[in-house]
Design a protein around this motif. Structure first.
Motif, PDB file in Angstrom:
ATOM      1  N   SER A 274       0.823  -1.213   0.000  1.00  0.00           N
ATOM      2  CA  SER A 274       0.000   0.000   0.000  1.00  0.00           C
ATOM      3  C   SER A 274       0.859   1.266   0.000  1.00  0.00           C
ATOM      4  CB  SER A 274      -0.932   0.019   1.218  1.00  0.00           C
ATOM      5  OG  SER A 274      -0.196   0.192   2.418  1.00  0.00           O
ATOM      6  N   GLY A 275       2.183   1.093   0.094  1.00  0.00           N
ATOM      7  CA  GLY A 275       3.090   2.238   0.108  1.00  0.00           C
ATOM      8  C   GLY A 275       3.369   2.781   1.496  1.00  0.00           C
ATOM      9  N   GLU A 276       2.708   2.216   2.512  1.00  0.00           N
ATOM     10  CA  GLU A 276       2.885   2.726   3.861  1.00  0.00           C
ATOM     11  C   GLU A 276       2.504   1.653   4.883  1.00  0.00           C
ATOM     12  OE1 GLU A 276       0.805   6.286   6.292  1.00  0.00           O
ATOM     13  OE2 GLU A 276       1.599   6.853   4.332  1.00  0.00           O
ATOM     14  N   GLY A 277       3.353   1.496   5.884  1.00  0.00           N
ATOM     15  CA  GLY A 277       3.089   0.572   6.979  1.00  0.00           C
ATOM     16  C   GLY A 277       3.842   1.077   8.189  1.00  0.00           C
ATOM     17  N   PHE A 278       4.740   0.281   8.724  1.00  0.00           N
ATOM     18  CA  PHE A 278       5.621   0.788   9.786  1.00  0.00           C
ATOM     19  C   PHE A 278       6.649   1.746   9.208  1.00  0.00           C
ATOM     20  CE2 PHE A 278       4.036  -3.223  11.569  1.00  0.00           C
ATOM     21  CZ  PHE A 278       3.481  -2.714  12.732  1.00  0.00           C
ATOM     22  N   TYR A 279       6.908   1.621   7.921  1.00  0.00           N
ATOM     23  CA  TYR A 279       7.760   2.556   7.185  1.00  0.00           C
ATOM     24  C   TYR A 279       6.937   3.144   6.041  1.00  0.00           C
ATOM     25  CZ  TYR A 279      11.706   0.312   9.582  1.00  0.00           C
ATOM     26  OH  TYR A 279      12.576  -0.172  10.533  1.00  0.00           O
ATOM     27  N   ASP A 280       7.372   4.290   5.558  1.00  0.00           N
ATOM     28  CA  ASP A 280       6.736   4.935   4.406  1.00  0.00           C
ATOM     29  C   ASP A 280       7.562   4.597   3.174  1.00  0.00           C
ATOM     30  OD1 ASP A 280       5.751   6.653   2.445  1.00  0.00           O
ATOM     31  OD2 ASP A 280       5.320   8.244   3.863  1.00  0.00           O
ATOM     32  N   TYR A 281       6.939   3.983   2.184  1.00  0.00           N
ATOM     33  CA  TYR A 281       7.653   3.539   0.987  1.00  0.00           C
ATOM     34  C   TYR A 281       7.412   4.454  -0.211  1.00  0.00           C
ATOM     35  CZ  TYR A 281       8.207  -0.504   3.925  1.00  0.00           C
ATOM     36  OH  TYR A 281       8.518  -1.322   4.992  1.00  0.00           O
ATOM     37  N   SER A 282       6.790   5.604   0.017  1.00  0.00           N
ATOM     38  CA  SER A 282       6.599   6.562  -1.066  1.00  0.00           C
ATOM     39  C   SER A 282       7.935   7.196  -1.416  1.00  0.00           C
ATOM     40  CB  SER A 282       5.598   7.645  -0.660  1.00  0.00           C
ATOM     41  OG  SER A 282       6.094   8.403   0.427  1.00  0.00           O
ATOM     42  N   GLU A 283       8.040   7.724  -2.606  1.00  0.00           N
ATOM     43  CA  GLU A 283       9.302   8.314  -3.064  1.00  0.00           C
ATOM     44  C   GLU A 283       9.728   9.487  -2.184  1.00  0.00           C
ATOM     45  OE1 GLU A 283      11.466   7.341  -5.370  1.00  0.00           O
ATOM     46  OE2 GLU A 283      10.226   5.549  -5.608  1.00  0.00           O
ATOM     47  N   SER A 284       8.762  10.240  -1.683  1.00  0.00           N
ATOM     48  CA  SER A 284       9.104  11.451  -0.928  1.00  0.00           C
ATOM     49  C   SER A 284       9.507  11.172   0.512  1.00  0.00           C
ATOM     50  CB  SER A 284       7.915  12.421  -0.939  1.00  0.00           C
ATOM     51  OG  SER A 284       6.776  11.814  -0.349  1.00  0.00           O
ATOM     52  N   ARG A 285       9.030  10.017   1.075  1.00  0.00           N
ATOM     53  CA  ARG A 285       9.302   9.766   2.492  1.00  0.00           C
ATOM     54  C   ARG A 285       9.725   8.325   2.732  1.00  0.00           C
ATOM     55  NH1 ARG A 285       3.928  11.191   5.406  1.00  0.00           N
ATOM     56  NH2 ARG A 285       5.153  10.641   7.236  1.00  0.00           N
ATOM     57  N   LYS A 286      10.563   7.800   1.894  1.00  0.00           N
ATOM     58  CA  LYS A 286      10.974   6.404   2.011  1.00  0.00           C
ATOM     59  C   LYS A 286      11.607   6.137   3.377  1.00  0.00           C
ATOM     60  CE  LYS A 286      11.637   4.556  -2.611  1.00  0.00           C
ATOM     61  NZ  LYS A 286      12.588   4.073  -3.610  1.00  0.00           N
ATOM     62  N   ALA A 287      11.233   4.991   3.950  1.00  0.00           N
ATOM     63  CA  ALA A 287      11.804   4.489   5.198  1.00  0.00           C
ATOM     64  C   ALA A 287      11.582   5.411   6.387  1.00  0.00           C
ATOM     65  CB  ALA A 287      13.300   4.206   5.032  1.00  0.00           C
ATOM     66  N   GLU A 288      10.632   6.320   6.286  1.00  0.00           N
ATOM     67  CA  GLU A 288      10.323   7.178   7.430  1.00  0.00           C
ATOM     68  C   GLU A 288       9.251   6.505   8.281  1.00  0.00           C
ATOM     69  OE1 GLU A 288       8.264  11.522   8.298  1.00  0.00           O
ATOM     70  OE2 GLU A 288       9.317  11.198   6.419  1.00  0.00           O
ATOM     71  N   ASN A 289       9.438   6.554   9.565  1.00  0.00           N
ATOM     72  CA  ASN A 289       8.490   5.900  10.468  1.00  0.00           C
ATOM     73  C   ASN A 289       7.171   6.670  10.479  1.00  0.00           C
ATOM     74  OD1 ASN A 289       7.107   4.753  12.570  1.00  0.00           O
ATOM     75  ND2 ASN A 289       8.430   5.579  14.156  1.00  0.00           N
ATOM     76  N   VAL A 290       6.084   5.974  10.152  1.00  0.00           N
ATOM     77  CA  VAL A 290       4.772   6.610  10.174  1.00  0.00           C
ATOM     78  C   VAL A 290       3.809   5.897  11.125  1.00  0.00           C
ATOM     79  CG1 VAL A 290       4.941   7.533   7.847  1.00  0.00           C
ATOM     80  CG2 VAL A 290       3.969   5.263   8.208  1.00  0.00           C
ATOM     81  N   ALA A 291       4.303   4.892  11.815  1.00  0.00           N
ATOM     82  CA  ALA A 291       3.407   4.098  12.668  1.00  0.00           C
ATOM     83  C   ALA A 291       3.001   4.813  13.936  1.00  0.00           C
ATOM     84  CB  ALA A 291       4.071   2.771  13.024  1.00  0.00           C
ATOM     85  N   GLN A 292       3.803   5.788  14.389  1.00  0.00           N
ATOM     86  CA  GLN A 292       3.526   6.411  15.687  1.00  0.00           C
ATOM     87  C   GLN A 292       2.152   7.070  15.737  1.00  0.00           C
ATOM     88  OE1 GLN A 292       5.384   6.076  18.266  1.00  0.00           O
ATOM     89  NE2 GLN A 292       7.224   5.195  17.368  1.00  0.00           N
ATOM     90  N   GLN A 293       1.646   7.512  14.579  1.00  0.00           N
ATOM     91  CA  GLN A 293       0.359   8.209  14.567  1.00  0.00           C
ATOM     92  C   GLN A 293      -0.800   7.309  14.984  1.00  0.00           C
ATOM     93  OE1 GLN A 293      -1.264   8.876  10.430  1.00  0.00           O
ATOM     94  NE2 GLN A 293       0.754   8.129   9.854  1.00  0.00           N
ATOM     95  N   PHE A 294      -0.582   5.965  14.940  1.00  0.00           N
ATOM     96  CA  PHE A 294      -1.648   5.050  15.293  1.00  0.00           C
ATOM     97  C   PHE A 294      -1.620   4.664  16.768  1.00  0.00           C
ATOM     98  CE2 PHE A 294      -3.328   4.476  11.156  1.00  0.00           C
ATOM     99  CZ  PHE A 294      -2.260   4.621  10.291  1.00  0.00           C
ATOM    100  N   ILE A 295      -0.604   5.098  17.507  1.00  0.00           N
ATOM    101  CA  ILE A 295      -0.484   4.747  18.900  1.00  0.00           C
ATOM    102  C   ILE A 295      -1.216   5.786  19.749  1.00  0.00           C
ATOM    103  CG2 ILE A 295       1.125   4.318  20.798  1.00  0.00           C
ATOM    104  CD1 ILE A 295       3.210   3.536  18.724  1.00  0.00           C
ATOM    105  N   LYS A 296      -2.184   5.337  20.489  1.00  0.00           N
ATOM    106  CA  LYS A 296      -2.973   6.248  21.320  1.00  0.00           C
ATOM    107  C   LYS A 296      -2.578   6.119  22.781  1.00  0.00           C
ATOM    108  CE  LYS A 296      -5.229   7.485  17.677  1.00  0.00           C
ATOM    109  NZ  LYS A 296      -4.963   8.770  17.041  1.00  0.00           N
TER     110      LYS A 296
END
Length: 296
Positions: A274-296
């Motif tokens: 999907s281009g995004e999981g625990f890492y961001d696989y999009s060209e602009s933000r590859k390997a950037e951590n995006v999972a923290q936004q789901f932690i409440k």
């Protein structure tokens, strides 16, 4: 057994078709749409190009492999001459049972029916056919052309003859088959998925971040890939599905999926696909951590 039909042209299906074709088998690759088949064949062609660039095969080898694959959108036509059918559809029990009911009706009586399921009971799948002795699991690893392991899973009624033939066939493909019995998760995922789930729990509980967890496991445990990166590679939806099968099968809370994994899948954050999981696989933000936004 030189005519093999493969159901599903996705990542696993096209990898299985590639592997059989490269070993000289005539492969009938089957999917519901021409678009899915085109994407599958394009993926096979790209993977063969990588092998050519690394000088593992020649351009002639690539052309020969592609010539061994024929595509179909009709199951009955695709399996007409198959001695073996390998189902590699989405990991959904309802879908797989429906496919095996169809295969049992349209395949020859001597055709072996195999499933690439990573967790669903072979015995349950075999029960919807009139040939449970000829139904078996062939759990290939991703990427199929490269990974040597194939879990060969015997259902309750799978015959010794069919098991031996599939073990021998796997060796003919250059694989290392391992025979296991039919319990939820088999061996590979029964051990792997609790580890991935615990890694997600560790993140969910705030013990460490994504890269820190993966670094500990890579450097401290000599894993070639961190568990969160591996989960992204497998697909978080696939991980969730396997954990649910194991939880339902064993009724043990240690297999209950982490709430973070459930939330990410519901949000469509499935990893590489999907281009995004625990890492961001999009060209602009590859390997950037995006999972923290789901932690409440």
């Amino acid at each position: 057994m030189k005519n093999v039909a493969v159901i599903g042209a996705g990542t696993m299906g096209n990898g299985i078709a590639h592997t059989f074709a490269q070993s000289g088998f005539n492969v009938q690759l089957i999917d519901v749409s021409e678009d899915a088949l085109k994407k599958g064949m394009d993926a096979i062609s790209r993977n063969l190009d990588r092998m050519v660039s690394k000088e593992k095969i020649t351009e002639a080898d690539k052309a020969d492999t592609l010539q061994h694959i024929t595509t179909f959108t009709n199951i009955k036509e695709g399996v007409e001459y198959a001695s073996l059918v390998v189902e590699a559809a989405t990991e959904r029990i309802d879908l797989k049972l429906n496919i095996f009911k169809q295969l049992d009706k349209v395949c020859r009586e001597d055709t072996i029916l195999a499933t690439n399921t990573s967790s669903i009971s072979i015995t349950q799948i075999a029960a919807v056919t009139s040939r449970p002795d000829m139904v078996i699991g062939m759990h290939f690893m991703n990427p199929v052309p490269i990974m040597k392991l194939v879990e060969i899973i015997r259902g309750y009624n799978t015959s010794d003859d069919v098991t031996k033939r599939i073990m021998d066939l796997s060796k003919e493909l250059g694989k290392d088959p391992v025979e296991v019995n039919d319990y939820p998760g088999f061996v590979a995922n029964r051990i792997l998925m609790p580890m991935l789930n615990e890694s997600i729990e560790t993140l969910y509980n705030g013990v460490a971040g994504v890269q820190e967890i993966d670094t500990v496991m890579k450097l401290g445990m000599a894993h070639p890939m961190g568990p969160l990166q591996l989960a992204d590679f497998i697909g978080l939806d696939v991980c969730l599905s396997i954990l649910n099968v194991m939880y339902d099968g064993f009724k043990n809370p240690k297999y209950a999926p982490c709430p973070l994994l459930v939330n990410m899948v519901m949000a469509g954050k499935l990893g590489v696909k999907s281009g995004e999981g625990f890492y961001d696989y999009s060209e602009s933000r590859k390997a950037e951590n995006v999972a923290q936004q789901f932690i409440k």
